[in-house]
Motif scaffolding. Sequence first.
Motif, PDB file in Angstrom:
ATOM      1  N   GLU A 207      -3.154  52.528  44.036  1.00  0.00           N
ATOM      2  CA  GLU A 207      -4.572  52.847  43.899  1.00  0.00           C
ATOM      3  C   GLU A 207      -5.454  51.612  44.070  1.00  0.00           C
ATOM      4  O   GLU A 207      -6.613  51.711  44.460  1.00  0.00           O
ATOM      5  N   MET A 208      -4.901  50.446  43.777  1.00  0.00           N
ATOM      6  CA  MET A 208      -5.661  49.199  43.860  1.00  0.00           C
ATOM      7  C   MET A 208      -5.673  48.667  45.283  1.00  0.00           C
ATOM      8  O   MET A 208      -4.799  48.989  46.089  1.00  0.00           O
ATOM      9  N   THR A 209      -6.647  47.823  45.585  1.00  0.00           N
ATOM     10  CA  THR A 209      -6.602  47.100  46.848  1.00  0.00           C
ATOM     11  C   THR A 209      -5.661  45.910  46.700  1.00  0.00           C
ATOM     12  O   THR A 209      -5.351  45.475  45.588  1.00  0.00           O
ATOM     13  N   ALA A 210      -5.227  45.381  47.817  1.00  0.00           N
ATOM     14  CA  ALA A 210      -4.380  44.190  47.768  1.00  0.00           C
ATOM     15  C   ALA A 210      -5.111  43.036  47.094  1.00  0.00           C
ATOM     16  O   ALA A 210      -4.516  42.271  46.314  1.00  0.00           O
ATOM     17  N   ASP A 211      -6.410  42.896  47.352  1.00  0.00           N
ATOM     18  CA  ASP A 211      -7.185  41.816  46.744  1.00  0.00           C
ATOM     19  C   ASP A 211      -7.238  41.963  45.226  1.00  0.00           C
ATOM     20  O   ASP A 211      -7.200  40.957  44.499  1.00  0.00           O
ATOM     21  N   GLU A 212      -7.327  43.192  44.743  1.00  0.00           N
ATOM     22  CA  GLU A 212      -7.351  43.414  43.292  1.00  0.00           C
ATOM     23  C   GLU A 212      -6.011  43.043  42.663  1.00  0.00           C
ATOM     24  O   GLU A 212      -5.965  42.465  41.566  1.00  0.00           O
ATOM     25  N   ILE A 213      -4.933  43.378  43.342  1.00  0.00           N
ATOM     26  CA  ILE A 213      -3.603  43.010  42.842  1.00  0.00           C
ATOM     27  C   ILE A 213      -3.465  41.493  42.808  1.00  0.00           C
ATOM     28  O   ILE A 213      -3.009  40.909  41.814  1.00  0.00           O
ATOM     29  N   VAL A 214      -3.862  40.838  43.879  1.00  0.00           N
ATOM     30  CA  VAL A 214      -3.764  39.378  43.952  1.00  0.00           C
ATOM     31  C   VAL A 214      -4.585  38.721  42.858  1.00  0.00           C
ATOM     32  O   VAL A 214      -4.139  37.744  42.222  1.00  0.00           O
ATOM     33  N   ALA A 215      -5.766  39.242  42.587  1.00  0.00           N
ATOM     34  CA  ALA A 215      -6.624  38.655  41.548  1.00  0.00           C
ATOM     35  C   ALA A 215      -5.935  38.698  40.189  1.00  0.00           C
ATOM     36  O   ALA A 215      -5.994  37.731  39.415  1.00  0.00           O
ATOM     37  N   GLN A 216      -5.260  39.814  39.894  1.00  0.00           N
ATOM     38  CA  GLN A 216      -4.548  39.908  38.614  1.00  0.00           C
ATOM     39  C   GLN A 216      -3.357  38.953  38.571  1.00  0.00           C
ATOM     40  O   GLN A 216      -3.079  38.338  37.540  1.00  0.00           O
ATOM     41  N   ILE A 217      -2.660  38.831  39.695  1.00  0.00           N
ATOM     42  CA  ILE A 217      -1.526  37.905  39.749  1.00  0.00           C
ATOM     43  C   ILE A 217      -1.999  36.472  39.514  1.00  0.00           C
ATOM     44  O   ILE A 217      -1.428  35.737  38.699  1.00  0.00           O
ATOM     45  N   LYS A 218      -3.042  36.064  40.205  1.00  0.00           N
ATOM     46  CA  LYS A 218      -3.513  34.683  40.093  1.00  0.00           C
ATOM     47  C   LYS A 218      -4.039  34.385  38.690  1.00  0.00           C
ATOM     48  O   LYS A 218      -3.826  33.281  38.163  1.00  0.00           O
ATOM     49  N   ALA A 219      -4.692  35.357  38.084  1.00  0.00           N
ATOM     50  CA  ALA A 219      -5.187  35.151  36.724  1.00  0.00           C
ATOM     51  C   ALA A 219      -4.028  34.978  35.745  1.00  0.00           C
ATOM     52  O   ALA A 219      -4.115  34.199  34.789  1.00  0.00           O
ATOM     53  N   ARG A 220      -2.947  35.688  35.972  1.00  0.00           N
ATOM     54  CA  ARG A 220      -1.787  35.636  35.072  1.00  0.00           C
ATOM     55  C   ARG A 220      -0.956  34.362  35.281  1.00  0.00           C
ATOM     56  O   ARG A 220      -0.532  33.718  34.329  1.00  0.00           O
ATOM     57  N   VAL A 221      -0.734  34.012  36.534  1.00  0.00           N
ATOM     58  CA  VAL A 221       0.155  32.883  36.860  1.00  0.00           C
ATOM     59  C   VAL A 221      -0.523  31.541  36.595  1.00  0.00           C
ATOM     60  O   VAL A 221       0.111  30.604  36.095  1.00  0.00           O
TER      61      VAL A 221
END
Length: 310
Positions: A207-221
């Motif tokens: 349901e998410m865009t790739a950019d939304e997924i990446v934003a969550q990954i970068k915030a976590r990592v």
Amino acid sequence: MTTIADKADYSLFSNAFGYLRQPLDFKPIESDADVVVLGLPFDMAVTGRSGGRMGPGAIRKVSTNLAWEEKRWPWDFRLFDHIKVIDAGDLVYNLGDAADFTQRAEDFATAIVKSGKTMLSLGGDHFVTLPLLRAHHKVHGKMALLHFDAHTDTYSQGSPYDHGTMFYTAPKEGLIDVDHSVQVGIRTEYTKEGHGFQVIDAGMANEMTADEIVAQIKARVGDMPLYVTFDIDCLDPAFAPGTGTPVIGGLTSDKALKVIRGLNGLNIVGMDVVEVAPSYDNAEITALAAATLGLEMLHVWADSHGKINK
């Protein structure tokens, strides 16, 4: 790589000795390579269909479909003008001996990483990531983990050699920090209590865009050293049928590539693509997906580590 004709081979079918037709080098520690590709032909830890031991060979073979393209779309640089990649071939171990494989994989990977090189490893079932994490931890310390999969692989049951227990074991050994780690594409049962990882499950990811997924990954990592592991069954079986434990409802290959591409800027210290079982594949599409994901990782690594401006 030149051939017996003293020219490069741009066909889609021949001279598939090294991944992406990069040179074979069985003495990788002594080389001046930036990245070492290592095949790990091991599938003794599977709980489903076997065949992953044939994965590295299948990925190398189909990678000829990618080697002809001088600039990998949509990147604007020729990768091999900026980094040197060699293929160290496949790890050799005492067949039928999971303990021997595990120790040899850890020892060989440790030597490569300590020599200052980065690894792109080709599985093999997903258990191979555990000895690789042990090796990388010796150099980089505790790492964040970005894990693409249909399964969390955090299950406590099973033997010490089980492709569903690595990420139960790795945090207990202090190899990875679950508070900075993310799992993407999960669509099988897991126990949330004590799990620790951030999970972007397949329903959410689709349901998410790739950019939304990446934003969550970068915030976590954040700025932690990052190990990226991609189980090919993260993709929907429509895009990757050749794997031991397929689960419908997964990511498209397009979205997976966009997410990998978006990891630019993270401190990636190690990478692997695992669980390709070519005997269940159709028209090599699973192996091609794995080969392409690996190539995308190499572009991201090169760009993130400042190699393009050398």
